[in-house]
Design an enzyme around this catalytic site. Structure first.
Site, PDB file in Angstrom:
ATOM      1  CE1 TYR A 103      -4.304  -1.039  -0.361  1.00  0.00           C
ATOM      2  CE2 TYR A 103      -3.355  -2.948   0.728  1.00  0.00           C
ATOM      3  CZ  TYR A 103      -4.370  -2.373  -0.019  1.00  0.00           C
ATOM      4  OH  TYR A 103      -5.428  -3.130  -0.435  1.00  0.00           O
ATOM      5  CD  GLN A 158     -15.969  -0.423  -9.495  1.00  0.00           C
ATOM      6  OE1 GLN A 158     -15.853  -1.626  -9.388  1.00  0.00           O
ATOM      7  NE2 GLN A 158     -16.090   0.157 -10.671  1.00  0.00           N
ATOM      8  CB  VAL A 169      -8.630   3.285  -3.010  1.00  0.00           C
ATOM      9  CG1 VAL A 169      -9.709   2.245  -2.772  1.00  0.00           C
ATOM     10  CG2 VAL A 169      -7.419   2.643  -3.699  1.00  0.00           C
ATOM     11  CG  ASP A 170      -7.316   7.015  -7.989  1.00  0.00           C
ATOM     12  OD1 ASP A 170      -8.232   7.816  -7.680  1.00  0.00           O
ATOM     13  OD2 ASP A 170      -7.218   6.504  -9.116  1.00  0.00           O
ATOM     14  CG  HIS A 184     -14.159  -0.775  -3.876  1.00  0.00           C
ATOM     15  ND1 HIS A 184     -13.850  -1.209  -5.144  1.00  0.00           N
ATOM     16  CD2 HIS A 184     -15.353  -1.366  -3.568  1.00  0.00           C
ATOM     17  CE1 HIS A 184     -14.813  -2.022  -5.586  1.00  0.00           C
ATOM     18  NE2 HIS A 184     -15.730  -2.116  -4.658  1.00  0.00           N
ATOM     19  CB  CYS A 234      -4.347   2.710  17.478  1.00  0.00           C
ATOM     20  SG  CYS A 234      -5.681   3.751  18.051  1.00  0.00           S
ATOM     21  CB  CYS A 250      -6.455   1.254  21.840  1.00  0.00           C
ATOM     22  SG  CYS A 250      -6.566   0.574  20.168  1.00  0.00           S
ATOM     23  N   GLY A 287     -14.591   3.290 -17.372  1.00  0.00           N
ATOM     24  CA  GLY A 287     -13.321   2.627 -17.059  1.00  0.00           C
ATOM     25  C   GLY A 287     -13.416   1.541 -16.011  1.00  0.00           C
ATOM     26  CB  THR A 288     -15.636  -0.163 -14.052  1.00  0.00           C
ATOM     27  OG1 THR A 288     -15.671  -1.323 -13.214  1.00  0.00           O
ATOM     28  CG2 THR A 288     -17.023   0.113 -14.597  1.00  0.00           C
TER      29      THR A 288
END
Ligand code: OAD
Length: 249
Positions: A67, A101, A103-104, A119, A151, A154, A191-192
């Site tokens: 990622y 869709q 995530v960019d 997404h 985190c 926690c 574009g899908t």
């Protein structure tokens, strides 16, 4: 590219209620790899090792490094004329919904007023244990210490805020997307490949409810049969053409 005389041309000139579903192909001309094209991510990487919850639990370092690499790619590129044309269309129409869709974050960077993210978004992350959004510098921590981000509330594990295979879509986003698909007059599928559900069910829903359904893609897809029209070509060229039609005197 000239638009032939068709219901699409007439509809655009009326600035109808529009719902758009975008996929990885809209960002291809910006330099972001798609998933299922011959040079796409799933030709090089195995989704079962990188894009599901168990993979993350088994090897969070590997998943985070993937990622992190994708975030670096995305931050270096820019939105293209396809993204900008959609942002302009949103200003012209009284009802315009963009469902993605992707995530960019490129629609957002192009100035799209509102984006329904089905997404997730690769720029965000949250705690697996307490759901607290991660601090914006979680990636820098990953860089400096070569350790996993933790985190601040926690000390739980931080995960990317993206939907992995086998996971539910964000309920409210899906509800809004379906609502818009049901109520639009023109549905654009951009574009899908149309193989990932429930996103791919939106054009069906739109058509059942009377919308004119148009696909913009470099090639025909699994869902071309539901379309009233398929416009073959790069979205970075076709979408500005549709925008010009809306601005036609
Ligand atoms: P895909 O990689 O499956 O499909 C990309 C589509 O874009 C293909 O149909 C291409 O022909 C088309 N395309 C490529 N370049 C184009 C261009 N310049 N102009 C127009 N079309 C072009 O990507 P998605 O359909 O977005 O899920 O994939 C759906 C989901 O599968 C993704 O959101 C991701 C992936 O696994 C998750 O991460 C949950």
């Amino acid at each position: 590219m000239e638009l032939k005389d068709s219901p699409l041309k007439d509809l655009l000139r009326r600035r109808p209620r529009i719902c758009v579903l975008s996929g990885a192909g809209i960002s291809a001309e910006s330099g972001v790899p798609t998933f299922r094209d011959p040079d796409g991510l799933w030709a090089k990487f195995k989704p079962e090792e990188l894009a599901n919850f168990q993979a993350f639990i088994n090897n969070p370092e590997l998943v985070w490094s993937w990622y992190q690499h994708r975030i670096e790619v995305i931050r270096k590129v820019k939105p293209n004329p396809g993204h900008f044309a959609l942002a302009e269309m949103a200003k012209l129409c009284t009802e315009f919904t963009l469902v993605t869709q992707n995530v960019d974050n490129l629609h957002q960077r192009a100035g799209q007023p509102e984006v329904i993210e089905l997404h997730g978004n690769i720029e965000r992350a949250y705690c697996l244990d307490c759901n607290t959004p991660a601090a914006a510098d979680h990636l820098e921590k990953l860089d400096e210490n070569q350790r996993l981000p933790r985190c601040t509330e926690c000390n739980g594990m931080i995960r990317p805020d993206v939907v992995w295979f086998g996971e539910m879509l964000p309920e409210e986003s899906l509800r809004r997307a379906e609502n818009s698909a049901q109520n639009c007059e023109l549905f654009l599928c951009v574009g899908t490949s149309g193989v990932v559900f429930p996103a791919a069910s939106l054009p069906f829903l739109a058509k059942e409810n009377g919308a004119y359904v148009v696909e913009i893609n470099r090639q025909h897809t699994e869902i071309s049969h539901v379309m009233h029209e398929t416009l073959i070509g790069p979205s970075g060229e076709i979408l500005p053409r549709l925008l010009a039609e809306m601005n036609h005197p």
